[in-house]
Design a protein around this motif. Structure first.
Motif, PDB file in Angstrom:
ATOM      1  N   ASP A 205       0.712  -1.135   0.047  1.00  0.00           N
ATOM      2  CA  ASP A 205       0.014  -0.129   0.097  1.00  0.00           C
ATOM      3  C   ASP A 205       0.841   1.225   0.001  1.00  0.00           C
ATOM      4  OD1 ASP A 205      -2.430  -1.440   0.095  1.00  0.00           O
ATOM      5  OD2 ASP A 205      -2.327  -1.553   2.373  1.00  0.00           O
ATOM      6  N   GLY A 206       1.971   1.174   0.094  1.00  0.00           N
ATOM      7  CA  GLY A 206       2.928   2.361   0.068  1.00  0.00           C
ATOM      8  C   GLY A 206       4.265   1.766   0.575  1.00  0.00           C
ATOM      9  N   CYS A 207       5.158   2.797   0.664  1.00  0.00           N
ATOM     10  CA  CYS A 207       6.320   2.692   1.312  1.00  0.00           C
ATOM     11  C   CYS A 207       7.024   3.830   2.057  1.00  0.00           C
ATOM     12  CB  CYS A 207       7.375   2.209   0.187  1.00  0.00           C
ATOM     13  SG  CYS A 207       7.939   3.429  -1.136  1.00  0.00           S
ATOM     14  N   ALA A 208       7.898   3.856   3.120  1.00  0.00           N
ATOM     15  CA  ALA A 208       8.766   4.850   3.551  1.00  0.00           C
ATOM     16  C   ALA A 208      10.175   4.779   2.913  1.00  0.00           C
ATOM     17  CB  ALA A 208       8.776   4.568   5.173  1.00  0.00           C
ATOM     18  N   ILE A 209      10.506   5.897   2.603  1.00  0.00           N
ATOM     19  CA  ILE A 209      11.855   6.264   2.239  1.00  0.00           C
ATOM     20  C   ILE A 209      12.716   6.691   3.553  1.00  0.00           C
ATOM     21  CG2 ILE A 209      13.505   7.160   0.593  1.00  0.00           C
ATOM     22  CD1 ILE A 209      11.260   5.584  -0.598  1.00  0.00           C
ATOM     23  N   LEU A 210      13.665   5.786   4.004  1.00  0.00           N
ATOM     24  CA  LEU A 210      14.511   6.416   4.962  1.00  0.00           C
ATOM     25  C   LEU A 210      15.892   6.456   4.958  1.00  0.00           C
ATOM     26  CD1 LEU A 210      13.376   3.757   7.791  1.00  0.00           C
ATOM     27  CD2 LEU A 210      11.999   5.742   7.266  1.00  0.00           C
ATOM     28  N   LEU A 211      16.508   7.562   5.383  1.00  0.00           N
ATOM     29  CA  LEU A 211      17.927   7.899   5.135  1.00  0.00           C
ATOM     30  C   LEU A 211      18.349   7.539   6.532  1.00  0.00           C
ATOM     31  CD1 LEU A 211      20.143   8.979   3.307  1.00  0.00           C
ATOM     32  CD2 LEU A 211      19.430  11.256   4.401  1.00  0.00           C
ATOM     33  N   GLN A 212      19.073   6.524   6.456  1.00  0.00           N
ATOM     34  CA  GLN A 212      19.645   5.851   7.665  1.00  0.00           C
ATOM     35  C   GLN A 212      20.983   5.331   7.895  1.00  0.00           C
ATOM     36  OE1 GLN A 212      17.450   2.108   9.209  1.00  0.00           O
ATOM     37  NE2 GLN A 212      17.859   2.911  11.207  1.00  0.00           N
ATOM     38  N   GLN A 213      21.739   6.029   8.911  1.00  0.00           N
ATOM     39  CA  GLN A 213      23.115   5.622   9.123  1.00  0.00           C
ATOM     40  C   GLN A 213      23.256   4.277   9.653  1.00  0.00           C
ATOM     41  OE1 GLN A 213      24.259   9.031  11.223  1.00  0.00           O
ATOM     42  NE2 GLN A 213      25.327   9.979   9.758  1.00  0.00           N
ATOM     43  N   THR A 214      24.463   3.586   9.498  1.00  0.00           N
ATOM     44  CA  THR A 214      24.850   2.364  10.004  1.00  0.00           C
ATOM     45  C   THR A 214      25.942   2.419  10.797  1.00  0.00           C
ATOM     46  OG1 THR A 214      26.162   1.569   8.122  1.00  0.00           O
ATOM     47  CG2 THR A 214      23.686   1.027   8.292  1.00  0.00           C
ATOM     48  N   ASP A 215      26.171   1.603  11.874  1.00  0.00           N
ATOM     49  CA  ASP A 215      27.468   1.613  12.499  1.00  0.00           C
ATOM     50  C   ASP A 215      28.473   0.818  11.748  1.00  0.00           C
ATOM     51  OD1 ASP A 215      26.833  -1.014  12.939  1.00  0.00           O
ATOM     52  OD2 ASP A 215      26.390  -0.850  15.269  1.00  0.00           O
ATOM     53  N   LYS A 216      29.588   0.396  12.660  1.00  0.00           N
ATOM     54  CA  LYS A 216      30.842  -0.176  11.758  1.00  0.00           C
ATOM     55  C   LYS A 216      30.417  -1.635  11.501  1.00  0.00           C
ATOM     56  CE  LYS A 216      34.517   2.883  13.440  1.00  0.00           C
ATOM     57  NZ  LYS A 216      35.589   2.828  14.323  1.00  0.00           N
ATOM     58  N   ALA A 217      29.556  -2.297  12.160  1.00  0.00           N
ATOM     59  CA  ALA A 217      29.057  -3.620  11.940  1.00  0.00           C
ATOM     60  C   ALA A 217      27.983  -3.668  11.188  1.00  0.00           C
ATOM     61  CB  ALA A 217      28.618  -4.312  13.443  1.00  0.00           C
ATOM     62  N   GLY A 218      27.399  -2.581  10.407  1.00  0.00           N
ATOM     63  CA  GLY A 218      26.212  -2.612   9.572  1.00  0.00           C
ATOM     64  C   GLY A 218      25.063  -2.418  10.491  1.00  0.00           C
ATOM     65  N   ASN A 219      24.982  -2.507  11.423  1.00  0.00           N
ATOM     66  CA  ASN A 219      23.736  -2.406  12.298  1.00  0.00           C
ATOM     67  C   ASN A 219      22.926  -1.003  12.170  1.00  0.00           C
ATOM     68  OD1 ASN A 219      23.908  -4.899  13.650  1.00  0.00           O
ATOM     69  ND2 ASN A 219      25.473  -3.921  14.961  1.00  0.00           N
ATOM     70  N   PRO A 220      21.820  -1.110  12.172  1.00  0.00           N
ATOM     71  CA  PRO A 220      20.938   0.245  11.904  1.00  0.00           C
ATOM     72  C   PRO A 220      21.113   1.352  13.082  1.00  0.00           C
ATOM     73  CG  PRO A 220      19.441  -1.424  12.642  1.00  0.00           C
ATOM     74  CD  PRO A 220      20.745  -2.050  12.340  1.00  0.00           C
ATOM     75  N   GLY A 221      21.399   2.541  12.390  1.00  0.00           N
ATOM     76  CA  GLY A 221      21.512   3.669  13.406  1.00  0.00           C
ATOM     77  C   GLY A 221      20.668   4.935  13.239  1.00  0.00           C
ATOM     78  N   PRO A 222      20.995   6.219  13.294  1.00  0.00           N
ATOM     79  CA  PRO A 222      20.052   7.460  13.429  1.00  0.00           C
ATOM     80  C   PRO A 222      19.513   7.350  11.892  1.00  0.00           C
ATOM     81  CG  PRO A 222      22.255   7.870  14.589  1.00  0.00           C
ATOM     82  CD  PRO A 222      22.455   6.515  13.921  1.00  0.00           C
ATOM     83  N   ILE A 223      18.304   7.885  11.934  1.00  0.00           N
ATOM     84  CA  ILE A 223      17.718   8.115  10.778  1.00  0.00           C
ATOM     85  C   ILE A 223      17.680   9.457  10.840  1.00  0.00           C
ATOM     86  CG2 ILE A 223      15.194   7.926   9.610  1.00  0.00           C
ATOM     87  CD1 ILE A 223      14.766   5.464  11.258  1.00  0.00           C
ATOM     88  N   LEU A 224      18.173   9.920   9.639  1.00  0.00           N
ATOM     89  CA  LEU A 224      18.430  11.337   9.522  1.00  0.00           C
ATOM     90  C   LEU A 224      17.287  12.134   8.486  1.00  0.00           C
ATOM     91  CD1 LEU A 224      22.173  11.399   8.098  1.00  0.00           C
ATOM     92  CD2 LEU A 224      21.059  11.316  10.570  1.00  0.00           C
ATOM     93  N   GLY A 225      16.655  11.361   7.862  1.00  0.00           N
ATOM     94  CA  GLY A 225      15.512  12.071   7.094  1.00  0.00           C
ATOM     95  C   GLY A 225      14.451  10.824   6.777  1.00  0.00           C
ATOM     96  N   ALA A 226      13.150  11.123   6.259  1.00  0.00           N
ATOM     97  CA  ALA A 226      12.223  10.455   5.667  1.00  0.00           C
ATOM     98  C   ALA A 226      11.027  10.865   5.206  1.00  0.00           C
ATOM     99  CB  ALA A 226      11.812   9.385   6.819  1.00  0.00           C
ATOM    100  N   THR A 227      10.322  10.171   4.368  1.00  0.00           N
ATOM    101  CA  THR A 227       9.162  10.590   3.592  1.00  0.00           C
ATOM    102  C   THR A 227       8.479   9.355   3.554  1.00  0.00           C
ATOM    103  OG1 THR A 227       8.155  12.063   2.059  1.00  0.00           O
ATOM    104  CG2 THR A 227       9.772  10.865   1.215  1.00  0.00           C
ATOM    105  N   VAL A 228       6.935   9.523   2.911  1.00  0.00           N
ATOM    106  CA  VAL A 228       6.278   8.088   2.496  1.00  0.00           C
ATOM    107  C   VAL A 228       5.596   8.557   1.303  1.00  0.00           C
ATOM    108  CG1 VAL A 228       3.937   7.206   2.923  1.00  0.00           C
ATOM    109  CG2 VAL A 228       5.851   7.763   4.894  1.00  0.00           C
TER     110      VAL A 228
END
Length: 239
Positions: free
Chosen positions: A212-235
């Motif tokens: 039904d849709g999607c979110a666009i997330l601009l997301q940083q990761t740590d050195k291990a590739g784990n998800p981190g801060p989301i800097l921007g987003a829209t739908v």
């Protein structure tokens, strides 16, 4: 792809302006088999109706042994939650767990507390500070990302808008619960390196038969590739 669908998608993209500049992103890790989760599911649904916060419900699979298999659960959702736990230095995970802007975690049962926490994050500069927008161009979807600091992944998070489930077994037996923005898939579609960036995707990736849709997330990761801060987003919505 039909011209009618492209026109509908273009309209839906434009109408996403209600949360084009969202206050924040709420990721709720939940389960149909968790007796503590229905209040959090209600809070998430209420926040989704506000129109200023992007809500994404990730159904995990580790409670399925309790007698009811969550019809929306996936191993990938569970892995994302554990990756957050590792990034945040936690020894384990739980439901209902809310992750706010990829930065903080809390029990996700209180609408007021969730709103207050996202407002606090925004006030101290940990909100969605990099602009992200979308538009249709022919048979393409254009994702435009503004300038900022650092680098981040560009994620497309697909979701079903709403689904009502009658739970027949397990801890929530006899309850009928409506879930909102149920995540079905997460794809990385590009990278951002702090400069204004445009990413072009074929419009068919937003086939309304699949989501039904999607979110666009601009997301940083740590050195291990784990998800981190989301800097921007829209739908983008397709219905």
């Amino acid at each position: 792809m039909s011209a009618a669908f492209l026109a509908a998608l273009a309209f839906s993209t434009a109408q996403a302006g209600d949360i084009r500049n969202p206050l924040g992103v709420l990721e709720l890790f939940t389960s149909q088999g968790c007796s503590s989760c229905p209040p959090a599911d209600r809070a998430a649904a209420e926040i989704a109706e506000q129109g200023d916060i992007i809500v994404l419900s990730f159904h995990v699979d580790y409670w399925n042994y309790l007698g009811w298999t969550d019809t929306m659960s996936s191993r990938e959702n569970t892995e994302r939650q554990y990756a957050y736990g590792e990034a945040m230095g936690r020894s384990g995970v739980y439901t209902p767990q809310a992750i706010l802007n990829g930065r903080e975690q809390m029990i996700g049962t209180s609408r007021a507390d969730l709103n207050d926490s996202l407002e606090t994050l925004a006030a101290k500069g940990d909100g969605l500070n990099v602009p992200v927008s979308t538009q249709m161009h022919g048979d393409e979807v254009l994702i435009d990302i503004g300038a900022g600091a650092g680098k981040a992944d560009v994620l497309v998070v697909y979701f079903k808008g709403a689904e009502k489930v009658a739970i027949k077994e397990g801890e929530n037996k006899g309850k009928t619960i409506t879930y909102r923005n149920i995540v079905t898939d997460v794809q990385t579609v590009g990278m951002w390196h702090g400069e204004p960036t445009r990413i072009t995707l074929p419009a068919r990736v937003l086939d309304p038969r699949e989501s039904d849709g999607c979110a666009i997330l601009l997301q940083q990761t740590d050195k291990a590739g784990n998800p981190g801060p989301i800097l921007g987003a829209t739908v983008i919505t397709t219905h």
